[in-house]
Design a protein around this motif. Structure first.
Motif, mmCIF file in Angstrom:
data_model
loop_
_atom_site.group_PDB
_atom_site.id
_atom_site.type_symbol
_atom_site.label_atom_id
_atom_site.label_comp_id
_atom_site.label_asym_id
_atom_site.label_seq_id
_atom_site.Cartn_x
_atom_site.Cartn_y
_atom_site.Cartn_z
ATOM 1 N N VAL A 53 0.845 -1.204 0.000
ATOM 2 C CA VAL A 53 0.000 0.000 0.000
ATOM 3 C C VAL A 53 0.875 1.247 0.000
ATOM 4 O O VAL A 53 1.828 1.356 0.762
ATOM 5 C CB VAL A 53 -0.939 -0.008 1.217
ATOM 6 N N ARG A 54 0.557 2.171 -0.897
ATOM 7 C CA ARG A 54 1.276 3.425 -1.005
ATOM 8 C C ARG A 54 0.623 4.506 -0.134
ATOM 9 O O ARG A 54 -0.439 4.308 0.420
ATOM 10 C CB ARG A 54 1.243 3.888 -2.471
ATOM 11 N N GLN A 55 1.284 5.646 -0.048
ATOM 12 C CA GLN A 55 0.707 6.755 0.705
ATOM 13 C C GLN A 55 -0.425 7.429 -0.059
ATOM 14 O O GLN A 55 -1.363 7.959 0.544
ATOM 15 C CB GLN A 55 1.795 7.800 1.011
ATOM 16 N N SER A 56 -0.332 7.465 -1.380
ATOM 17 C CA SER A 56 -1.303 8.207 -2.190
ATOM 18 C C SER A 56 -2.691 7.575 -2.145
ATOM 19 O O SER A 56 -2.815 6.348 -2.191
ATOM 20 C CB SER A 56 -0.852 8.240 -3.650
ATOM 21 N N PRO A 57 -3.737 8.397 -2.098
ATOM 22 C CA PRO A 57 -5.097 7.858 -2.159
ATOM 23 C C PRO A 57 -5.539 7.635 -3.607
ATOM 24 O O PRO A 57 -4.900 8.109 -4.544
ATOM 25 C CB PRO A 57 -5.929 8.975 -1.529
ATOM 26 N N LEU A 58 -6.629 6.906 -3.783
ATOM 27 C CA LEU A 58 -7.335 6.952 -5.066
ATOM 28 C C LEU A 58 -7.917 8.352 -5.236
ATOM 29 O O LEU A 58 -8.117 9.072 -4.264
ATOM 30 C CB LEU A 58 -8.484 5.934 -5.108
ATOM 31 N N LEU A 59 -8.244 8.712 -6.471
ATOM 32 C CA LEU A 59 -8.810 10.049 -6.697
ATOM 33 C C LEU A 59 -10.153 10.227 -5.988
ATOM 34 O O LEU A 59 -10.504 11.337 -5.607
ATOM 35 C CB LEU A 59 -8.967 10.318 -8.197
ATOM 36 N N ASN A 60 -10.904 9.136 -5.787
ATOM 37 C CA ASN A 60 -12.185 9.273 -5.062
ATOM 38 C C ASN A 60 -11.991 9.197 -3.539
ATOM 39 O O ASN A 60 -12.972 9.193 -2.789
ATOM 40 C CB ASN A 60 -13.210 8.237 -5.550
ATOM 41 N N ARG A 61 -10.755 9.117 -3.110
ATOM 42 C CA ARG A 61 -10.358 9.136 -1.691
ATOM 43 C C ARG A 61 -10.907 7.976 -0.874
ATOM 44 O O ARG A 61 -10.928 8.026 0.358
ATOM 45 C CB ARG A 61 -10.798 10.462 -1.015
ATOM 46 N N SER A 62 -11.368 6.918 -1.537
ATOM 47 C CA SER A 62 -11.983 5.815 -0.787
ATOM 48 C C SER A 62 -10.961 4.964 -0.046
ATOM 49 O O SER A 62 -11.297 4.297 0.932
ATOM 50 C CB SER A 62 -12.805 4.932 -1.735
ATOM 51 N N ARG A 63 -9.725 4.948 -0.529
ATOM 52 C CA ARG A 63 -8.671 4.161 0.121
ATOM 53 C C ARG A 63 -7.330 4.578 -0.459
ATOM 54 O O ARG A 63 -7.277 5.392 -1.385
ATOM 55 C CB ARG A 63 -8.906 2.656 -0.085
ATOM 56 N N LYS A 64 -6.240 4.000 0.083
ATOM 57 C CA LYS A 64 -4.907 4.225 -0.471
ATOM 58 C C LYS A 64 -4.720 3.368 -1.724
ATOM 59 O O LYS A 64 -5.327 2.297 -1.842
ATOM 60 C CB LYS A 64 -3.836 3.833 0.562
ATOM 61 N N GLU A 65 -3.833 3.834 -2.580
ATOM 62 C CA GLU A 65 -3.507 3.108 -3.811
ATOM 63 C C GLU A 65 -2.495 1.998 -3.498
ATOM 64 O O GLU A 65 -1.641 2.164 -2.628
ATOM 65 C CB GLU A 65 -2.855 4.131 -4.742
#
Lengths: 202, 202
Positions: free
Chosen positions: B23-35
């Motif tokens: 798991v990375r620090q960045s979120p998905l664009l919809n902010r539902s979870r981390k990428e």
């Protein structure tokens, strides 16, 4: 107001972030959750990169990779149609064609038509590149099922005959040597044994 | 007992399934979870496919795509080192080199050395292909932060100057026209405004 080419390209790249939220039937190999269509697309591109020597015909691996990177983008609008989900039929093809037109249409014209063509080529499965890409798109979930002790086959009560019917033609056509491995795996699986190792590979 | 080439290749493809759990620090664009790093790698390959015209030098897009598909595989052993995670330094490079040796070493010899070389080329960031790949690997998380109202910058209390220092050199070197867009986004973001549109793109 006209968008520039770059604005359209960045809009497309933002839109396809949603592929990360399309959940497939197949689990991860560690069974912790279901796989999503974005990471599935990455994995398939890696399959093409590593397994290109098993393609039936002469293939352009880089075209196969491009095809696999974008083959599931239509699921952003149309959703995933599971292989064991019953008859999708006409509805699926229409929904996916509409999705392809909308999504690739977000890109500037030359890229829009280039990627739409590549997606259509994949769907038609007539060229050597598309046949190999389609074979991998069946091979990867079969491998997952075998190495997770049944996966979607157990969930959906799928028989050995149904596995042969649903995976066999595509894999056999595009990558017959991989299908030979699958046949051993599937026979062992339905005999209640583990996957074992493919007998003759390299 | 000797493994065949195919057994090794399938072993590698199973092993890298684990990249889906990094798991990375960045979120998905919809902010539902981390990428995760597998879907991130897919997205970067799509960035390369769509944005290749913005590379600074002449690049081979297919090589850039291959590089990006495998650039994070080392994280299976070494984990993700976040850009705002403090000094990783020597430890990171050593851990990743060991990871690359182990993971690509699962493949049969010609592929093992081919992919190790490609990963090393990416890490060194000296060729035009690698510089463009590195630029995209910085550009994508910057875009995510801007379009999620701050993302990891807000979480880690990162300043405008730190954004310039941590993202600027790589993006400017490999894709200067994309950095010009970033500068506008970043200025607007830290002025409390939304991302707006890049002024001149295509």
């Amino acid at each position: 107001m006209q968008s520039t080419a770059l604005e359209k390209q960045l809009g497309f790249l933002r839109e396809i972030d949603r592929l990360k939220t399309v959940v497939r039937q197949s689990p991860l190999l560690n069974r912790s959750r279901k796989e999503n269509s974005a990471e599935h697309s990455w994995h398939l591109a890696m399959y093409a990169l590593i397994l290109n020597e098993y393609a039936d015909g002469p293939v352009n691996t880089d075209r196969v990779i491009r095809m696999l990177l974008l083959h599931d983008v239509v699921e952003i609008d149309a959703g995933d149609f599971p292989i064991h989900g019953g008859s999708a039929g006409e509805g699926q093809a229409e929904q996916e064609a509409r999705a392809a037109a909308r999504l690739f249409g977000l890109l500037p014209p030359p890229q829009a038509s280039e990627f739409l063509s590549l997606w259509q080529e994949f769907e038609r499965a007539e060229t050597e590149d598309a046949k190999f890409a389609k074979a991998l798109d069946r091979f990867q979930p079969l491998l997952i099922n075998v190495f997770t002790g049944g996966g979607t086959w157990t969930e959906s009560g799928v028989s050995l005959e149904q596995v042969h019917a649903r995976y066999g033609p595509a894999i056999q056509q595009g990558a017959p040597r991989l299908w030979a491995v699958c046949e051993q795996w599937v026979a062992r699986h339905f005999a209640g044994q583990g996957p074992g190792m493919p007998e003759q590979g390299g």
